[in-house]
Scaffold this motif. Structure first.
Motif, PDB file in Angstrom:
ATOM      1  N   VAL A  32       0.737  -0.790   0.162  1.00  0.00           N
ATOM      2  CA  VAL A  32       0.199  -0.158   0.313  1.00  0.00           C
ATOM      3  C   VAL A  32       0.572   1.185  -0.637  1.00  0.00           C
ATOM      4  CG1 VAL A  32      -1.879  -1.254   0.779  1.00  0.00           C
ATOM      5  CG2 VAL A  32      -0.481  -0.087   2.672  1.00  0.00           C
ATOM      6  N   ASN A  33       2.001   1.236   0.159  1.00  0.00           N
ATOM      7  CA  ASN A  33       3.143   2.447   0.449  1.00  0.00           C
ATOM      8  C   ASN A  33       2.736   2.881  -1.290  1.00  0.00           C
ATOM      9  OD1 ASN A  33       4.720   4.114   0.833  1.00  0.00           O
ATOM     10  ND2 ASN A  33       6.386   3.087   0.024  1.00  0.00           N
ATOM     11  N   THR A  34       2.789   2.014  -2.067  1.00  0.00           N
ATOM     12  CA  THR A  34       2.739   2.605  -3.506  1.00  0.00           C
ATOM     13  C   THR A  34       1.825   2.604  -4.482  1.00  0.00           C
ATOM     14  OG1 THR A  34       2.213  -0.249  -4.335  1.00  0.00           O
ATOM     15  CG2 THR A  34       5.228   0.629  -4.395  1.00  0.00           C
ATOM     16  N   ARG A  35       0.937   2.187  -3.228  1.00  0.00           N
ATOM     17  CA  ARG A  35      -0.968   3.501  -3.869  1.00  0.00           C
ATOM     18  C   ARG A  35      -1.709   2.425  -3.179  1.00  0.00           C
ATOM     19  NH1 ARG A  35      -0.079  -2.091  -6.877  1.00  0.00           N
ATOM     20  NH2 ARG A  35      -1.964  -3.309  -7.098  1.00  0.00           N
ATOM     21  N   GLU A  36      -3.035   2.930  -3.520  1.00  0.00           N
ATOM     22  CA  GLU A  36      -4.012   2.098  -2.538  1.00  0.00           C
ATOM     23  C   GLU A  36      -4.359   1.073  -2.554  1.00  0.00           C
ATOM     24  OE1 GLU A  36      -7.139   4.647  -1.388  1.00  0.00           O
ATOM     25  OE2 GLU A  36      -7.638   4.898  -3.269  1.00  0.00           O
ATOM     26  N   SER A  37      -4.697   0.266  -2.161  1.00  0.00           N
ATOM     27  CA  SER A  37      -4.741  -1.358  -2.597  1.00  0.00           C
ATOM     28  C   SER A  37      -6.492  -1.806  -2.020  1.00  0.00           C
ATOM     29  CB  SER A  37      -3.967  -2.656  -2.481  1.00  0.00           C
ATOM     30  OG  SER A  37      -4.478  -2.823  -3.659  1.00  0.00           O
ATOM     31  N   TYR A  38      -6.683  -2.933  -2.062  1.00  0.00           N
ATOM     32  CA  TYR A  38      -8.322  -3.520  -1.872  1.00  0.00           C
ATOM     33  C   TYR A  38      -7.324  -4.722  -1.236  1.00  0.00           C
ATOM     34  CZ  TYR A  38      -9.152  -4.828  -6.477  1.00  0.00           C
ATOM     35  OH  TYR A  38      -8.657  -5.621  -7.352  1.00  0.00           O
TER      36      TYR A  38
ATOM     37  N   VAL B  58      -8.417   3.891   6.468  1.00  0.00           N
ATOM     38  CA  VAL B  58      -9.228   2.623   5.231  1.00  0.00           C
ATOM     39  C   VAL B  58     -10.306   4.561   4.743  1.00  0.00           C
ATOM     40  CG1 VAL B  58     -11.185   0.910   5.100  1.00  0.00           C
ATOM     41  CG2 VAL B  58      -8.928   0.885   6.834  1.00  0.00           C
ATOM     42  N   ARG B  59     -10.425   3.730   3.325  1.00  0.00           N
ATOM     43  CA  ARG B  59     -11.989   4.297   2.810  1.00  0.00           C
ATOM     44  C   ARG B  59     -12.696   3.557   2.618  1.00  0.00           C
ATOM     45  NH1 ARG B  59     -12.319   5.398  -2.239  1.00  0.00           N
ATOM     46  NH2 ARG B  59     -10.603   5.336  -3.631  1.00  0.00           N
ATOM     47  N   ALA B  60     -13.522   3.723   2.458  1.00  0.00           N
ATOM     48  CA  ALA B  60     -14.622   2.564   1.417  1.00  0.00           C
ATOM     49  C   ALA B  60     -14.971   3.531   0.260  1.00  0.00           C
ATOM     50  CB  ALA B  60     -16.594   1.984   2.391  1.00  0.00           C
ATOM     51  N   ALA B  61     -15.545   2.937  -0.622  1.00  0.00           N
ATOM     52  CA  ALA B  61     -16.317   3.338  -2.095  1.00  0.00           C
ATOM     53  C   ALA B  61     -16.677   2.011  -3.146  1.00  0.00           C
ATOM     54  CB  ALA B  61     -14.816   3.452  -2.905  1.00  0.00           C
ATOM     55  N   GLU B  62     -17.649   2.529  -3.699  1.00  0.00           N
ATOM     56  CA  GLU B  62     -18.560   1.993  -3.841  1.00  0.00           C
ATOM     57  C   GLU B  62     -17.641   0.587  -5.152  1.00  0.00           C
ATOM     58  OE1 GLU B  62     -22.720   1.335  -6.118  1.00  0.00           O
ATOM     59  OE2 GLU B  62     -22.623   2.455  -4.667  1.00  0.00           O
ATOM     60  N   HIS B  63     -17.912  -0.375  -5.909  1.00  0.00           N
ATOM     61  CA  HIS B  63     -17.241  -0.758  -7.030  1.00  0.00           C
ATOM     62  C   HIS B  63     -18.250  -1.822  -7.817  1.00  0.00           C
ATOM     63  CE1 HIS B  63     -14.124  -2.084  -9.502  1.00  0.00           C
ATOM     64  NE2 HIS B  63     -14.067  -3.290  -8.990  1.00  0.00           N
ATOM     65  N   ASN B  64     -18.982  -1.695  -8.827  1.00  0.00           N
ATOM     66  CA  ASN B  64     -19.765  -2.989  -9.329  1.00  0.00           C
ATOM     67  C   ASN B  64     -20.568  -2.960  -8.025  1.00  0.00           C
ATOM     68  OD1 ASN B  64     -17.434  -3.104 -12.013  1.00  0.00           O
ATOM     69  ND2 ASN B  64     -16.581  -4.787 -11.036  1.00  0.00           N
ATOM     70  N   GLY B  65     -21.484  -1.994  -7.461  1.00  0.00           N
ATOM     71  CA  GLY B  65     -22.213  -2.149  -7.192  1.00  0.00           C
ATOM     72  C   GLY B  65     -22.649  -2.925  -5.553  1.00  0.00           C
TER      73      GLY B  65
ATOM     74  N   LEU C  32     -19.384  -2.200  -2.217  1.00  0.00           N
ATOM     75  CA  LEU C  32     -18.717  -1.596  -0.949  1.00  0.00           C
ATOM     76  C   LEU C  32     -17.241  -2.221  -0.998  1.00  0.00           C
ATOM     77  CD1 LEU C  32     -20.286   0.426   1.995  1.00  0.00           C
ATOM     78  CD2 LEU C  32     -19.342   1.227   0.120  1.00  0.00           C
ATOM     79  N   ARG C  33     -16.306  -1.676  -1.528  1.00  0.00           N
ATOM     80  CA  ARG C  33     -14.819  -1.694  -1.464  1.00  0.00           C
ATOM     81  C   ARG C  33     -14.230  -1.072  -0.683  1.00  0.00           C
ATOM     82  NH1 ARG C  33     -12.229  -2.959  -6.320  1.00  0.00           N
ATOM     83  NH2 ARG C  33     -12.771  -5.154  -6.874  1.00  0.00           N
ATOM     84  N   LYS C  34     -13.318  -1.705   0.357  1.00  0.00           N
ATOM     85  CA  LYS C  34     -12.554  -0.491   1.177  1.00  0.00           C
ATOM     86  C   LYS C  34     -11.165  -0.752   0.663  1.00  0.00           C
ATOM     87  CE  LYS C  34     -14.547  -1.995   6.003  1.00  0.00           C
ATOM     88  NZ  LYS C  34     -13.983  -2.567   7.541  1.00  0.00           N
ATOM     89  N   TYR C  35     -10.963   0.165   0.905  1.00  0.00           N
ATOM     90  CA  TYR C  35      -9.445   0.824   0.075  1.00  0.00           C
ATOM     91  C   TYR C  35      -8.573   1.246   1.369  1.00  0.00           C
ATOM     92  CZ  TYR C  35     -11.382   0.597  -4.640  1.00  0.00           C
ATOM     93  OH  TYR C  35     -11.918  -0.094  -5.478  1.00  0.00           O
ATOM     94  N   TYR C  36      -6.950   0.547   1.005  1.00  0.00           N
ATOM     95  CA  TYR C  36      -5.774   1.286   2.547  1.00  0.00           C
ATOM     96  C   TYR C  36      -5.376   1.604   1.821  1.00  0.00           C
ATOM     97  CZ  TYR C  36      -8.653  -2.561   4.482  1.00  0.00           C
ATOM     98  OH  TYR C  36     -10.290  -3.591   4.999  1.00  0.00           O
TER      99      TYR C  36
END
Length: 103
Positions: free
Chosen positions: A18-24, A58-65, A67-71
């Motif tokens: 997650v240092n290079t980019r946010e991820s799930y 952590v942030r939550a965002a909708e993905h394909n209907g 919720l997905r958590k991104y770190y």
């Protein structure tokens, strides 16, 4: 690999991911080295510990209907990576000592 040692490596690899980019979660499992044999059921407690320690956000965002958590890594997480890397020479010394005992 011994459980405590593996735990430290998993935490460092998750932070590096997650240092290079946010991820799930699922993507993190795919990105860390396969030799760690990381599963999602192992990952989520690690993510929770890192979040509680202030190493990730952590942030939550909708993905394909759904919720997905991104770190995302924090400054504390970057410092933890630095601490991990700073400990490497000591780990190498211990490895060489144990390896030498096998001769």
């Amino acid at each position: 690999m011994e459980a405590q040692l593996k735990r430290g490596f998993i935490e460092a690899c998750v932070l590096a991911t997650v240092n290079t980019r946010e991820s799930y979660g699922y993507q993190i499992v795919k990105d860390v080295p396969a030799s760690l044999e990381l599963t999602e059921s192992t990952l989520y407690p690690v993510l929770k510990r890192l979040e509680q320690a202030g190493c990730i956000t952590v942030r939550a965002a909708e993905h394909n209907g759904r919720l997905r958590k991104y770190y995302h890594i924090t400054e504390a997480g970057k410092e933890r990576i630095g601490e991990f890397l700073a400990a490497w020479p000591a780990v190498q010394d211990i490895y060489r000592y144990v390896e030498g005992a096998q001769s």
